[in-house]
Design a protein around this motif. Structure first.
Motif, mmCIF file in Angstrom:
data_model
loop_
_atom_site.group_PDB
_atom_site.id
_atom_site.type_symbol
_atom_site.label_atom_id
_atom_site.label_comp_id
_atom_site.label_asym_id
_atom_site.label_seq_id
_atom_site.Cartn_x
_atom_site.Cartn_y
_atom_site.Cartn_z
ATOM 1 N N THR A 157 0.917 -1.208 0.055
ATOM 2 C CA THR A 157 -0.123 -0.244 -0.004
ATOM 3 C C THR A 157 0.722 1.207 0.013
ATOM 4 O O THR A 157 1.812 1.471 0.789
ATOM 5 N N ASP A 158 0.438 1.944 -1.020
ATOM 6 C CA ASP A 158 1.110 3.650 -1.079
ATOM 7 C C ASP A 158 0.523 4.292 -0.147
ATOM 8 O O ASP A 158 -0.562 4.919 -0.243
ATOM 9 N N LYS A 159 1.150 4.819 0.886
ATOM 10 C CA LYS A 159 0.749 5.697 2.008
ATOM 11 C C LYS A 159 0.213 7.308 1.315
ATOM 12 O O LYS A 159 -0.847 7.889 1.947
ATOM 13 N N LYS A 160 1.087 7.569 0.404
ATOM 14 C CA LYS A 160 0.854 8.830 -0.288
ATOM 15 C C LYS A 160 -0.248 8.880 -1.054
ATOM 16 O O LYS A 160 -1.010 9.862 -1.064
ATOM 17 N N THR A 161 -0.668 7.883 -1.887
ATOM 18 C CA THR A 161 -1.750 7.745 -2.764
ATOM 19 C C THR A 161 -2.886 6.806 -2.200
ATOM 20 O O THR A 161 -4.084 6.947 -2.894
ATOM 21 N N ASN A 162 -2.713 6.303 -1.126
ATOM 22 C CA ASN A 162 -3.970 5.312 -0.885
ATOM 23 C C ASN A 162 -4.331 4.392 -1.777
ATOM 24 O O ASN A 162 -5.347 3.947 -1.781
ATOM 25 N N LEU A 163 -3.341 3.887 -2.613
ATOM 26 C CA LEU A 163 -3.618 2.912 -3.455
ATOM 27 C C LEU A 163 -2.770 1.702 -3.175
ATOM 28 O O LEU A 163 -1.655 1.536 -2.648
ATOM 29 N N MET A 164 -3.345 0.355 -3.119
ATOM 30 C CA MET A 164 -2.710 -0.850 -2.973
ATOM 31 C C MET A 164 -2.341 -1.294 -4.354
ATOM 32 O O MET A 164 -3.186 -1.463 -5.111
ATOM 33 N N TRP A 165 -1.347 -1.906 -4.533
ATOM 34 C CA TRP A 165 -0.773 -2.399 -5.729
ATOM 35 C C TRP A 165 -0.405 -3.910 -5.562
ATOM 36 O O TRP A 165 0.208 -4.419 -4.216
ATOM 37 N N MET A 166 -0.569 -4.531 -6.411
ATOM 38 C CA MET A 166 0.400 -6.175 -6.455
ATOM 39 C C MET A 166 1.771 -5.878 -6.734
ATOM 40 O O MET A 166 1.936 -5.011 -7.531
ATOM 41 N N ARG A 167 2.425 -6.644 -5.866
ATOM 42 C CA ARG A 167 3.695 -6.103 -5.904
ATOM 43 C C ARG A 167 4.570 -6.840 -7.214
ATOM 44 O O ARG A 167 5.393 -6.568 -7.808
ATOM 45 N N CYS A 168 3.659 -7.911 -7.676
ATOM 46 C CA CYS A 168 4.246 -8.601 -8.968
ATOM 47 C C CYS A 168 3.204 -8.336 -10.033
ATOM 48 O O CYS A 168 1.987 -7.937 -9.704
ATOM 49 N N SER A 169 3.895 -8.367 -11.301
ATOM 50 C CA SER A 169 2.821 -7.939 -12.506
ATOM 51 C C SER A 169 2.012 -9.515 -12.514
ATOM 52 O O SER A 169 2.454 -10.569 -12.199
ATOM 53 N N LEU A 170 0.804 -9.212 -13.449
ATOM 54 C CA LEU A 170 0.066 -10.630 -13.465
ATOM 55 C C LEU A 170 0.888 -11.773 -14.196
ATOM 56 O O LEU A 170 1.721 -11.193 -15.182
ATOM 57 N N GLY A 171 0.603 -12.698 -13.863
ATOM 58 C CA GLY A 171 1.720 -13.968 -14.391
ATOM 59 C C GLY A 171 2.776 -14.035 -13.800
ATOM 60 O O GLY A 171 3.303 -15.124 -13.715
ATOM 61 N N GLN A 172 3.300 -13.225 -12.957
ATOM 62 C CA GLN A 172 4.332 -13.534 -11.976
ATOM 63 C C GLN A 172 3.802 -14.367 -10.850
ATOM 64 O O GLN A 172 2.784 -14.154 -10.484
ATOM 65 N N THR A 173 4.769 -14.947 -10.319
ATOM 66 C CA THR A 173 4.592 -15.649 -8.976
ATOM 67 C C THR A 173 5.321 -15.207 -7.556
ATOM 68 O O THR A 173 6.437 -14.736 -7.790
ATOM 69 N N TRP A 174 4.263 -14.926 -6.680
ATOM 70 C CA TRP A 174 4.779 -14.189 -5.564
ATOM 71 C C TRP A 174 5.410 -15.521 -4.583
ATOM 72 O O TRP A 174 4.607 -16.086 -4.250
ATOM 73 N N GLU A 175 6.776 -15.337 -4.290
ATOM 74 C CA GLU A 175 7.283 -16.413 -3.373
ATOM 75 C C GLU A 175 8.591 -15.968 -2.714
ATOM 76 O O GLU A 175 9.433 -15.474 -3.431
ATOM 77 N N ASN A 176 8.665 -16.239 -1.497
ATOM 78 C CA ASN A 176 9.650 -15.710 -0.976
ATOM 79 C C ASN A 176 10.109 -14.298 -1.088
ATOM 80 O O ASN A 176 11.357 -13.901 -1.398
ATOM 81 N N ASN A 177 9.436 -13.762 -0.993
ATOM 82 C CA ASN A 177 9.371 -11.965 -1.110
ATOM 83 C C ASN A 177 9.963 -11.448 -2.448
ATOM 84 O O ASN A 177 10.668 -10.424 -2.400
ATOM 85 N N THR A 178 9.675 -12.349 -3.448
ATOM 86 C CA THR A 178 10.120 -11.807 -4.738
ATOM 87 C C THR A 178 8.965 -12.231 -6.039
ATOM 88 O O THR A 178 8.281 -13.201 -5.352
ATOM 89 N N CYS A 179 9.431 -11.774 -7.178
ATOM 90 C CA CYS A 179 8.249 -12.014 -8.217
ATOM 91 C C CYS A 179 9.044 -12.736 -9.245
ATOM 92 O O CYS A 179 10.216 -12.279 -9.680
#
Length: 171
Positions: A45-67
């Motif tokens: 979550t970006d505290k400045k814009t109040n937007l929540m973002w997916m950290r990975c792009s679609l099709g990427q896998t989130w695992e062990n704090n990386t994409c």
């Protein structure tokens, strides 16, 4: 040394260099890590814009704090997929507009021009530009953002780019 060996060494060198952004300490960091609230579920979550973002792009896998991985989509496919996306228990993800995408550009970094703590796995390849939901007046093109330099571009809707989804927490 043969040309083939030199090409392999050069390719390894380039891949290693592209894995890290070049950031300039002389310039103000407009997207510092403290600006974000991190989740173990793969969103930020970006505290400045109040937007929540997916950290990975679609099709990427989130695992062990990386994409890892990569998928690319046409503009029309990105709209369809974003409307159907469910992630981390939320079903109101959407394609960001161009102003929202620009809000996560790190002005003091390039290759890629993004905070890699918040958005790991973002590379600087032109293929890894991201679609926005902002179309041009004639509907044949849409705005995208090239994170190599943080540059917005108008691209034909038949091109293939990556997609990072967002939720607006202000609503």
């Amino acid at each position: 040394m043969t040309i083939k060996k030199l090409a392999i060494i050069l390719n390894i060198f380039l891949v290693v260099n592209f894995a890290q952004a070049t950031c300039y300490e002389q310039m103000e960091d407009n997207t510092p890590t403290i600006r974000y609230i991190f989740s173990d579920d793969g969103w930020v979550t970006d505290k400045k814009t109040n937007l929540m973002w997916m950290r990975c792009s679609l099709g990427q896998t989130w695992e062990n704090n990386t994409c890892t991985g990569q998928e690319i989509y046409t503009f029309e496919n990105s709209l369809i997929i974003s409307n159907e996306a469910t992630f981390a228990g939320f079903d109101d993800w959407r394609l960001p507009n161009i102003k929202e995408l620009i809000s996560i550009v790190a002005n003091n970094c390039n290759r890629p021009a993004i905070n890699l703590d918040a958005f790991p796995g973002t590379t600087d390849s032109i293929i890894n530009s991201f679609w926005s939901a902002t179309k041009t007046n004639d509907n044949s093109s849409a705005w995208s953002l090239d994170f190599a330099e943080g540059t917005p571009r108008v691209i034909t809707v038949s091109a293939y780019y990556q997609v990072r989804l967002v939720r607006d927490l202000s609503n």
